[in-house]
Every structure is written in structure tokens, then in C-alpha cells.
Design a protein around this motif. Structure first.
Motif, PDB file in Angstrom:
ATOM      1  N   ALA A  85       7.405  12.185   1.379  1.00  0.00           N
ATOM      2  CA  ALA A  85       6.427  11.402   2.144  1.00  0.00           C
ATOM      3  C   ALA A  85       5.591  10.592   1.165  1.00  0.00           C
ATOM      4  O   ALA A  85       4.857  11.157   0.344  1.00  0.00           O
ATOM      5  CB  ALA A  85       5.541  12.316   2.978  1.00  0.00           C
ATOM      6  N   TRP A  86       5.703   9.278   1.266  1.00  0.00           N
ATOM      7  CA  TRP A  86       4.992   8.361   0.385  1.00  0.00           C
ATOM      8  C   TRP A  86       3.807   7.761   1.124  1.00  0.00           C
ATOM      9  O   TRP A  86       3.910   7.378   2.282  1.00  0.00           O
ATOM     10  CB  TRP A  86       5.922   7.255  -0.088  1.00  0.00           C
ATOM     11  CG  TRP A  86       7.140   7.755  -0.799  1.00  0.00           C
ATOM     12  CD1 TRP A  86       8.370   8.003  -0.261  1.00  0.00           C
ATOM     13  CD2 TRP A  86       7.241   8.082  -2.185  1.00  0.00           C
ATOM     14  NE1 TRP A  86       9.239   8.454  -1.230  1.00  0.00           N
ATOM     15  CE2 TRP A  86       8.577   8.517  -2.419  1.00  0.00           C
ATOM     16  CE3 TRP A  86       6.344   8.036  -3.264  1.00  0.00           C
ATOM     17  CZ2 TRP A  86       9.020   8.906  -3.682  1.00  0.00           C
ATOM     18  CZ3 TRP A  86       6.789   8.424  -4.516  1.00  0.00           C
ATOM     19  CH2 TRP A  86       8.107   8.848  -4.729  1.00  0.00           C
ATOM     20  N   LEU A  87       2.689   7.666   0.424  1.00  0.00           N
ATOM     21  CA  LEU A  87       1.462   7.152   1.023  1.00  0.00           C
ATOM     22  C   LEU A  87       1.488   5.630   1.121  1.00  0.00           C
ATOM     23  O   LEU A  87       1.746   4.934   0.131  1.00  0.00           O
ATOM     24  CB  LEU A  87       0.262   7.595   0.186  1.00  0.00           C
ATOM     25  CG  LEU A  87      -1.115   7.125   0.652  1.00  0.00           C
ATOM     26  CD1 LEU A  87      -1.434   7.699   2.036  1.00  0.00           C
ATOM     27  CD2 LEU A  87      -2.181   7.550  -0.370  1.00  0.00           C
ATOM     28  N   ILE A  88       1.223   5.133   2.316  1.00  0.00           N
ATOM     29  CA  ILE A  88       1.070   3.702   2.552  1.00  0.00           C
ATOM     30  C   ILE A  88      -0.403   3.453   2.866  1.00  0.00           C
ATOM     31  O   ILE A  88      -0.905   3.852   3.913  1.00  0.00           O
ATOM     32  CB  ILE A  88       1.965   3.217   3.713  1.00  0.00           C
ATOM     33  CG1 ILE A  88       3.440   3.465   3.397  1.00  0.00           C
ATOM     34  CG2 ILE A  88       1.716   1.734   3.999  1.00  0.00           C
ATOM     35  CD1 ILE A  88       3.960   2.707   2.189  1.00  0.00           C
ATOM     36  N   LYS A  89      -1.087   2.802   1.953  1.00  0.00           N
ATOM     37  CA  LYS A  89      -2.520   2.553   2.119  1.00  0.00           C
ATOM     38  C   LYS A  89      -2.695   1.268   2.924  1.00  0.00           C
ATOM     39  O   LYS A  89      -2.696   0.165   2.378  1.00  0.00           O
ATOM     40  CB  LYS A  89      -3.191   2.441   0.752  1.00  0.00           C
ATOM     41  CG  LYS A  89      -3.090   3.705  -0.084  1.00  0.00           C
ATOM     42  CD  LYS A  89      -3.723   3.509  -1.463  1.00  0.00           C
ATOM     43  CE  LYS A  89      -3.588   4.757  -2.314  1.00  0.00           C
ATOM     44  NZ  LYS A  89      -4.171   4.546  -3.680  1.00  0.00           N
ATOM     45  N   ILE A  90      -2.855   1.432   4.221  1.00  0.00           N
ATOM     46  CA  ILE A  90      -2.923   0.249   5.083  1.00  0.00           C
ATOM     47  C   ILE A  90      -4.194  -0.564   4.840  1.00  0.00           C
ATOM     48  O   ILE A  90      -4.216  -1.768   5.056  1.00  0.00           O
ATOM     49  CB  ILE A  90      -2.776   0.613   6.576  1.00  0.00           C
ATOM     50  CG1 ILE A  90      -3.907   1.526   7.042  1.00  0.00           C
ATOM     51  CG2 ILE A  90      -1.423   1.277   6.828  1.00  0.00           C
ATOM     52  CD1 ILE A  90      -3.871   1.808   8.535  1.00  0.00           C
ATOM     53  N   GLY A  91      -5.250   0.101   4.383  1.00  0.00           N
ATOM     54  CA  GLY A  91      -6.475  -0.623   4.083  1.00  0.00           C
ATOM     55  C   GLY A  91      -6.329  -1.557   2.902  1.00  0.00           C
ATOM     56  O   GLY A  91      -7.109  -2.503   2.742  1.00  0.00           O
ATOM     57  N   PHE A  96       2.295  -4.606   4.061  1.00  0.00           N
ATOM     58  CA  PHE A  96       2.762  -5.986   4.000  1.00  0.00           C
ATOM     59  C   PHE A  96       3.603  -6.259   2.758  1.00  0.00           C
ATOM     60  O   PHE A  96       3.973  -7.407   2.501  1.00  0.00           O
ATOM     61  CB  PHE A  96       1.576  -6.950   4.045  1.00  0.00           C
ATOM     62  CG  PHE A  96       0.767  -6.841   5.306  1.00  0.00           C
ATOM     63  CD1 PHE A  96       1.361  -7.027   6.546  1.00  0.00           C
ATOM     64  CD2 PHE A  96      -0.590  -6.542   5.256  1.00  0.00           C
ATOM     65  CE1 PHE A  96       0.614  -6.923   7.720  1.00  0.00           C
ATOM     66  CE2 PHE A  96      -1.341  -6.437   6.424  1.00  0.00           C
ATOM     67  CZ  PHE A  96      -0.733  -6.625   7.664  1.00  0.00           C
ATOM     68  N   GLY A  97       3.901  -5.215   1.979  1.00  0.00           N
ATOM     69  CA  GLY A  97       4.788  -5.380   0.844  1.00  0.00           C
ATOM     70  C   GLY A  97       6.209  -5.628   1.309  1.00  0.00           C
ATOM     71  O   GLY A  97       6.621  -5.189   2.393  1.00  0.00           O
TER      72      GLY A  97
END
Length: 298
Positions: A85-91, A96-97
Motif C-alpha cells: 500500500a503506497w501513500l498518495i498525498k492528495i493534498g 495528478f502524477g
């Protein structure tokens, strides 16, 4: 004299233009990560770990659905459900990568890549991921008949209802830059109705699909269970008098005591008690050694 229209009872406000234009500075929490166009804003490949299943997520209610499901699968003995599980920092705009957009063109978490298939399979939308995993492992979704239909009924009920709870009520109650009575009243009324729908149904059913715990429960609990527990949108639980829905509360507490649920809700979590934050998950032992309180002591 003609009677006043309902519009006359409100002060003058926003005049709708002929054509909408995007005001980047419209304020409000999350305003900096929302935009009216799709596609990547920058090049950034996604990491890939050692397991066939790669989850890219954040511990929002939608993200928690999938990490709960994966932990439930592992608890049920499905070793093939091991995952990174990889963290996606939406803030910070990670969604959008280019790599993330390649998995989910809608730029929303969670997103899953299954590398166990002949060609890697991308799966996006939390409900779709739950169904995909349930069918892949033959678990938490009845295979046929009325029981399957009931589970899917409630899964899609949640998918259709959550925009009212999160995007509507949650936004205007907790995140909007100004408090708008009409908007809060409109969405609070709808959320109260939804809570009543659940409460009435759970009066006669242990779980949403009947006597069997399914992906429907995993989908609904992170949204409505958190409201019932007073753990969403500040004091929204008190505002909505959510603890008065006794059948919903019974179900909420029972689901919350499941060990897999307790693990799943902290995966990719970046706020709250450090002992309940596991920013990334790559092995079952991470729950014991890599929560933020443990890392801080290292």
C-alpha cells in the motif's frame, strides 16, 4: 398585489453567468486540488513493491474500503491477497502524477494494479475494486442468487449515496469557506434520511446483505459507521444525532471490532494518533513495527 416568490424571501446573492469560468481562488479546503480538466500535471511514475497487488491510496473512507477488504482476505487465509500500500498525498497533488493517472484517469484514490494477471490489470473506483477482489478470491460476495443481489444492492447504494454524505453534507458542513444554511439543511436532511434507511434495514438484518458479512458492509462502514461514532467532519455526529440510530450503532460497533477492520483503517493514514498511522504497508509485520509512534521512537 402578487404574492412574493420564494426567491424574494432570500437576500440577493450569486448571479449565474451565461458561461461558467473557473475561479482558481474560490477558497475552501481542497480547492487547490480540484480542477475542471483531467490528465496529469506532472511526470511521476508509481512505485511497485514485491507483491502482485499494488494499492495506491489514502485513508479516506473510500481508501479504507479497499485496505479493509485486503486485510479481511488475508485474515480469511487468502495468501494471494498480500499487498503493498503506497501513500498518495492528495493534498500535494500526487493523484495528478502521470503514473497515477495511468491507473485511474479520474485521478481519485484508491487505485489498484494487479500484477498477477498475464497483462497487469488496473482497477479503479472503490466499488469496482471490491467486486474485483471478491470475485478474484471468491470471498465476501455470494456467488449467485438473492444473496449476491442484496450485497450488490447495498454496495451500489453506498456508491450513489456517498456524494450526498461526503461531497454534499461534509463539504458544506466542514470544509466550505462560508456556512450556507440552505446547503447544510439540504444535505443534512438527505443524510438523516440515509441514516434512517440503514437503521430500519439493520433492525431485521445483522449485516447489510442479511446474515453474511460482505463487501457491502466494508463499503458502507467507513462512511456511515464513522458518522455514527462521531469520527467524521468534526462534531457532525452530534449535529445529526447519529447515536440515536440504535440498529446502525449496533452494526457499527460490531464491524469496528473486527481485527481486519482495525488494521485496514490505519493503512495509508496520515492524521490522528501516531499509533494509528501506517503511512505505507508492505508486510503484515508493519502494523507492529512501522506505525508512526514506532518510527518516531527509532
Amino acid at each position: 398585489m402578487a404574492e412574493n416568490s420564494s426567491a424574494d424571501n432570500f437576500p440577493a446573492g450569486y448571479e449565474v453567468p451565461k458561461v461558467w469560468t473557473w475561479d482558481k481562488g474560490n477558497g475552501g479546503q481542497f480547492a487547490n486540488i480540484n480542477r475542471p480538466i483531467a490528465g496529469p500535471t506532472h511526470d511521476k511514475e508509481l512505485p511497485v513493491g514485491k507483491h502482485p497487488l499494488q494499492l495506491y491510496s489514502l485513508a479516506t473512507p473510500n481508501g479504507q474500503k479497499v485496505s479493509i477488504m485486503l486485510e479481511e482476505l488475508l485474515a480469511a487465509g487468502h495468501k494471494g491477497a498480500e499487498y503493498d500500500a503506497w501513500l498518495i498525498k492528495i493534498g500535494e497533488g500526487d493523484q495528478f502524477g502521470s503514473g497515477f493517472v495511468g491507473v485511474n484517469p479520474n485521478s481519485k484514490i484508491p487505485a489498484l494494479m494487479d500484477h498477477s494477471t498475464p497483462e497487469p490489470t488496473r482497477v479503479f473506483e472503490s466499488g469496482s475494486i471490491l467486486v474485483y477482489l471478491a470475485e478474484k478470491f471468491g470471498a465476501f460476495l455470494p456467488k449467485e442468487g438473492n444473496a449476491r443481489t442484496q450485497a450488490l444492492n447495498w454496495l451500489f447504494w453506498q456508491m450513489g449515496s456517498a456524494p450526498f454524505l461526503g461531497g454534499g453534507f461534509g463539504h458544506f458542513y466542514a470544509y466550505a469557506p462560508v456556512k450556507i444554511k440552505y446547503a447544510i439543511d439540504r444535505y443534512a436532511m438527505e443524510v438523516k434520511r440515509q441514516l434512517d434507511v440503514l437503521d430500519r434495514h439493520l433492525a431485521d438484518n445483522r449485516y447489510l446483505a442479511g446474515s453474511e458479512y460482505t463487501i457491502a458492509d466494508m463499503a458502507v462502514w467507513p462512511w456511515y459507521g464513522k458518522i455514527a461514532l462521531g469520527q467524521a467532519y468534526g462534531d457532525a455526529g452530534a449535529f445529526l444525532e447519529a447515536d440515536g440510530y440504535k440498529n446502525l450503532m449496533r452494526w457499527t460497533l460490531e464491524i469496528g471490532e473486527r481485527p481486519a477492520v482495525k488494521r485496514g483503517v490505519i493503512v495509508n493514514k496520515t492524521s490522528g494518533d501516531p499509533s494509528e498511522q501506517l503511512h505505507e504497508r508492505h508486510d503484515a509485520s508493519d502494523f507492529e513495527t512501522k506505525t508512526q509512534d514506532k518510527i518516531g521512537k527509532a
